[in-house]
Design an enzyme around this catalytic site. Structure first.
Site, PDB file in Angstrom:
ATOM      1  N   PRO A 144       6.120 -45.244 -19.792  1.00 44.98           N
ATOM      2  CG  PRO A 144       7.941 -45.086 -21.237  1.00 44.98           C
ATOM      3  CD  PRO A 144       6.508 -45.550 -21.180  1.00 44.98           C
ATOM      4  CB  CYS A 145       6.044 -41.535 -15.308  1.00 44.68           C
ATOM      5  SG  CYS A 145       4.850 -42.726 -14.700  1.00 44.68           S
ATOM      6  CG  ASN A 146      10.539 -39.535 -15.496  1.00 46.46           C
ATOM      7  OD1 ASN A 146      10.556 -38.396 -15.060  1.00 46.46           O
ATOM      8  ND2 ASN A 146      10.411 -40.599 -14.705  1.00 46.46           N
TER       9      ASN A 146
ATOM     10  NE  ARG B 220       3.091 -41.277 -18.967  1.00 45.90           N
ATOM     11  CZ  ARG B 220       2.287 -41.800 -18.049  1.00 45.90           C
ATOM     12  NH1 ARG B 220       1.283 -41.087 -17.583  1.00 45.90           N
ATOM     13  NH2 ARG B 220       2.484 -43.011 -17.593  1.00 45.90           N
TER      14      ARG B 220
ATOM     15  CE1 TYR C 155      10.675 -43.638 -17.402  1.00 42.23           C
ATOM     16  CE2 TYR C 155      11.303 -44.140 -15.140  1.00 42.23           C
ATOM     17  CZ  TYR C 155      10.396 -43.633 -16.055  1.00 42.23           C
ATOM     18  OH  TYR C 155       9.204 -43.127 -15.603  1.00 42.23           O
TER      19      TYR C 155
END
Length: 287
Positions: free
Chosen positions: A99-101, A121, A51
């Protein structure tokens, strides 16, 4: 950080947050604290979806200063989106880490405080939302507020797919019931007057000085010469305590670590680390 059943590693969460604020994506630094970080790397050297790297490097420029400047000059600005998802390299990617965010929205409330909304997500409730995300994104929010020169406001998180894995969620079922009954309400550190978080940055410290100290700390560790109090009074003793825990053995491993932690001026982080070490000390004494 304070739930013994979850038993998160506060040292890792703390230092991972600083690594992110430095804009890095190297595997070596976070792996120093948690070896299994290697399982998220495709090449054994970097983390694709890091991130901090997305915030400050990946898109060819540092996104944080222009966001802070816009909200400093116009507190009513509603166009400040921090991007993490990059469709060109993430969409249909076959790999271990995307990335999840995906993005953050920054706004200032009626009192001028900085609010932040994080969009996600797919979010693991135990290790993601209420674990790592709660730490490094709140530090991101505090850092951007420092750049603006305003108080920290509210932190919102939107998770499109909110889930828990059975091997981590089932052991916490007891914790869920205890929370429903007011578990730890009277012993929560934040209800105690002696717990006082330490600010990430002194308002009088120029951002370039803070960034220099951050980079120096991540490269050299706890050396003499930091100008920002956070690195002298919080980051340094936490680093020294972690190294003592890794380096020593037997009872000294625990007693020395707990002794060093007394130097940490952030009593919330000190408490979390003490409890994490004490749980391991108690298990060691039962061997």
């Amino acid at each position: 950080m304070f739930h013994p059943e979850r038993d998160c590693n506060p040292f890792f969460h703390f230092f991972e947050s600083l690594w992110m604020l430095a804009g890095r994506n190297d595997l070596a630094f976070p792996e120093h604290f948690v070896k299994r970080m290697r399982t998220f790397s495709d090449d054994g050297e970097t983390l694709h979806g890091a991130y901090g790297h997305r915030w400050r490097v990946h898109f060819g420029f540092d996104q944080l200063p222009p966001i802070a400047l816009a909200l400093k000059e116009n507190p009513d600005d509603r166009r400040n989106v921090l991007q993490m998802w990059d469709a060109e390299v993430d969409l249909a990617r076959v790999g271990k880490d995307v990335p999840c965010n995906t993005q953050c929205y920054f706004t200032r409330d009626a009192d001028g405080a900085l609010d932040m909304t994080v969009c996600n997500r797919s979010n693991d409730v135990v290790w993601g939302a209420y674990g790592a995300n709660a730490v490094h994104f709140s530090y991101l929010q505090e850092y951007v507020a420092y750049l603006i020169g305003c108080p920290v406001g509210r932190y919102w998180q939107i998770s499109n797919n909110f889930h828990g894995y059975l091997d981590t969620i089932n052991p916490l079922s007891m914790l869920r019931d205890q929370v429903a009954d007011g578990y730890r309400k009277e012993t929560c550190p934040y209800s105690m007057s002696w717990v006082k978080p330490f600010p990430l940055a002194n308002p009088d410290t120029p951002p370039e000085i803070w960034q220099q100290d951050l980079n120096l700390f991540l490269e050299e560790g706890p050396i003499i010469g930091f100008r920002e109090p956070f690195f002298r009074k919080v980051a340094t003793p936490l680093w020294m305590a972690h190294e003592a825990f890794k380096r020593n053995s037997g009872e000294e491993r625990y007693t020395t670590t707990l002794e060093i932690l007394q130097q940490c001026r952030a009593t919330d982080w000190r408490r979390a680390c003490e409890e994490w070490v004490q749980r391991r000390y108690d298990k060691w004494k039962l061997r």
